[in-house]
Design a protein around this motif. Sequence first.
Motif, short mmCIF file in Angstrom:
data_model
loop_
_atom_site.label_atom_id
_atom_site.label_comp_id
_atom_site.label_asym_id
_atom_site.label_seq_id
_atom_site.Cartn_x
_atom_site.Cartn_y
_atom_site.Cartn_z
N LEU A 74 0.85 -1.20 0.00
CA LEU A 74 0.00 0.00 0.00
C LEU A 74 0.88 1.24 0.00
N LYS A 75 1.62 1.39 -1.07
CA LYS A 75 2.68 2.41 -1.13
C LYS A 75 2.14 3.84 -1.12
N GLN A 76 0.86 4.00 -1.48
CA GLN A 76 0.31 5.37 -1.55
C GLN A 76 -0.24 5.84 -0.21
N ALA A 77 -0.14 5.02 0.83
CA ALA A 77 -0.63 5.45 2.15
C ALA A 77 0.19 6.63 2.66
N TYR A 78 -0.37 7.35 3.66
CA TYR A 78 0.41 8.38 4.34
C TYR A 78 1.32 7.63 5.32
N MET A 79 2.57 7.47 4.94
CA MET A 79 3.47 6.59 5.68
C MET A 79 4.06 7.29 6.91
N VAL A 80 4.13 6.56 8.03
CA VAL A 80 4.75 7.15 9.24
C VAL A 80 5.75 6.18 9.86
N ASN A 81 6.72 6.80 10.56
CA ASN A 81 7.58 6.04 11.46
C ASN A 81 6.93 6.13 12.84
N PRO A 82 6.38 5.03 13.37
CA PRO A 82 5.58 5.12 14.60
C PRO A 82 6.39 5.47 15.85
N TYR A 83 7.72 5.50 15.72
CA TYR A 83 8.55 5.93 16.85
C TYR A 83 8.72 7.45 16.87
N ASP A 84 8.33 8.09 15.78
CA ASP A 84 8.54 9.53 15.62
C ASP A 84 7.21 10.26 15.87
N ILE A 85 7.01 10.70 17.11
CA ILE A 85 5.72 11.29 17.49
C ILE A 85 5.42 12.57 16.67
N ASP A 86 6.44 13.44 16.54
CA ASP A 86 6.21 14.68 15.79
C ASP A 86 5.91 14.37 14.32
N GLY A 87 6.63 13.42 13.78
CA GLY A 87 6.40 13.03 12.38
C GLY A 87 4.98 12.49 12.21
N MET A 88 4.54 11.69 13.18
CA MET A 88 3.18 11.14 13.09
C MET A 88 2.15 12.28 13.14
N LYS A 89 2.38 13.24 14.04
CA LYS A 89 1.42 14.35 14.17
C LYS A 89 1.33 15.11 12.85
N ALA A 90 2.48 15.40 12.25
CA ALA A 90 2.48 16.17 10.99
C ALA A 90 1.78 15.37 9.89
N THR A 91 2.01 14.06 9.85
CA THR A 91 1.40 13.26 8.77
C THR A 91 -0.11 13.14 8.96
N ILE A 92 -0.54 13.02 10.21
CA ILE A 92 -1.99 12.96 10.46
C ILE A 92 -2.66 14.25 9.96
N LEU A 93 -2.05 15.39 10.27
CA LEU A 93 -2.63 16.67 9.83
C LEU A 93 -2.63 16.77 8.31
N LYS A 94 -1.53 16.33 7.71
CA LYS A 94 -1.46 16.38 6.24
C LYS A 94 -2.54 15.48 5.62
N ALA A 95 -2.70 14.28 6.19
CA ALA A 95 -3.70 13.35 5.64
C ALA A 95 -5.11 13.93 5.77
N LEU A 96 -5.34 14.71 6.83
CA LEU A 96 -6.67 15.31 7.00
C LEU A 96 -6.87 16.49 6.04
N ASN A 97 -5.77 17.21 5.76
CA ASN A 97 -5.93 18.48 5.05
C ASN A 97 -5.58 18.45 3.57
N ASP A 98 -5.04 17.36 3.08
CA ASP A 98 -4.71 17.28 1.65
C ASP A 98 -5.98 17.47 0.82
N PRO A 99 -5.82 18.00 -0.41
CA PRO A 99 -7.01 18.20 -1.27
C PRO A 99 -7.70 16.86 -1.57
N PRO A 100 -9.02 16.89 -1.71
CA PRO A 100 -9.77 15.66 -1.95
C PRO A 100 -9.26 14.86 -3.15
N ARG A 101 -8.80 15.56 -4.22
CA ARG A 101 -8.38 14.79 -5.41
C ARG A 101 -7.09 14.01 -5.11
#
Length: 467
Positions: free
Chosen positions: A408-435
């Motif tokens: 599933l290479k197109q997923a919003y990928m995270v390193n689960p040990y990196d809390i700040d990285g996870m936070k940023a990716t969660i926000l990006k996944a929520l806010n990316d354009p619908p397309r």
Amino acid sequence: MSESVQEKASFIVVANRLPVDRVSGDDDQVSWRTSPGGLVTALEPVMQSRGGAWIGWHGAPDEQVEPFHHQGYDIIPVPLSSQDVEQFYEGFSNATLWPLFHDCIAEPVFHREWWDCFRKVNRRFAQAVAERADNGATVWVQDYQLMLVPQYLRELRPDLRIGFFLHIPFPPPELFSRLPWRSEIIEGVLGSDLLGFQFPGCVSNFIRVARRLPDVEGARGRVHLPDGRMVSIKAFPISIDAVGMRDLANSPEVRAEAEKLRHELGDPQTILFGVDRLDYSKGLRGRVRAIGELFDSHQLDPETTVFLQLATPSRERVEEYRALRGDIDLMVGRINSESDSLARSPIAYRYTSVPRETLAAMYQIADLMIVTPLRDGMNLVAKEYLACRSRNDSALVLSEFAGAALELKQAYMVNPYDIDGMKATILKALNDPPRVKARKMRAMRKQVFEHDIDLWADSFLTELESD
Ligand code: ADQ
């Protein structure tokens, strides 16, 4: 097809657990119900068409259950005593092999009595298969609890075709080498004709370890043994019944349940969702911390957003699991109690198992699925979510340490040990354009529908039975 138990079977699946759960009716009548789960769904048709038997433990200790016929195939229970459960199952399988094979996230515990019991129970399973298998039968051994069965079985029945599939990762040699009984375990699985792993990294880890045995040679998916035998070793990424899951999610009952659930959660604008067995390999502590901090800092608004987390009770008698449960309770309690919102709690946390229909309804209402294991053989939750989401209007956050990340290479990928990285990716996944989200979802859904559980079982069995 006969309704009575056959003396011999030409196709046998052997797993620690049987594919049935006992249910007691009001009148104390006992019956058996097929347990939900991908493996059963995949293998039932194969066993029905070939005349098969499933050999395994029925789930209650100190009890002998007679073989019985169930939904077109035979169920052959193998008994376990309370001491077997403690030493073979909770001990060696789940407190030694499980953490060792999950990159030692928790410290593996080594006890010689557990190892003795592990050998004894594996012999018992091998014996049960040997008694049931027809001449030249195909036997498919499942998972880490039964790693010695292929060797014991070959000693008893060299005429059989033996396959083994490991559902969890196989660790790098540097970690595996800690195991005092490392050679025995490798010799055990090498009793197979075909060895299947979840992803290619496990194949190379295994071959590197096997080559350390005297006179064993291995390269490119094969291991040659001193007795002249050759074992094929290959990755077979497991999957789900994608069509079945999609149809379930789209059924009117599940759609109605989804609406009800959304309402019970307070009709939030945005729902984040996580569902796992409560296991330290699933990365719950980091996930809850990251999301808690996003609520704290108001980057996630508790007035409009809810994080729904479901955890299935698992291995509750193993110490690490009890500690994990306590930690998650505390973290969730603290985050909820410190929230500014009086209207609702930012985290809706339930420690329970739910029916497939409810799970499908939860996938339906989740705008963001969060799957953050520290290590995972595959992770079926990620694939189930994709199968359920026909509208392509949501997103998957996925740990790079799940086997599923390789597909599933197109997923919003995270390193689960990196809390700040996870936070940023969660926000990006929520806010990316619908397309952007839709493109990702389409590509991943295509992958899941084109590589379903039938393909997994067929490719393994075709390879096992080819000369
Ligand atoms: P598991 O570690 O159990 O499996 P996973 O692949 O995530 O992990 O499968 C869990 C299953 O349980 C999913 O089908 C999910 O829907 C279901 N489930 C989880 N929580 C639930 C709940 N609260 N109520 C109802 N159902 C729930 C092991 C390996 C994985 C590998 C599988 C299959 O650890 O890496 O993907 O085997 O090979």
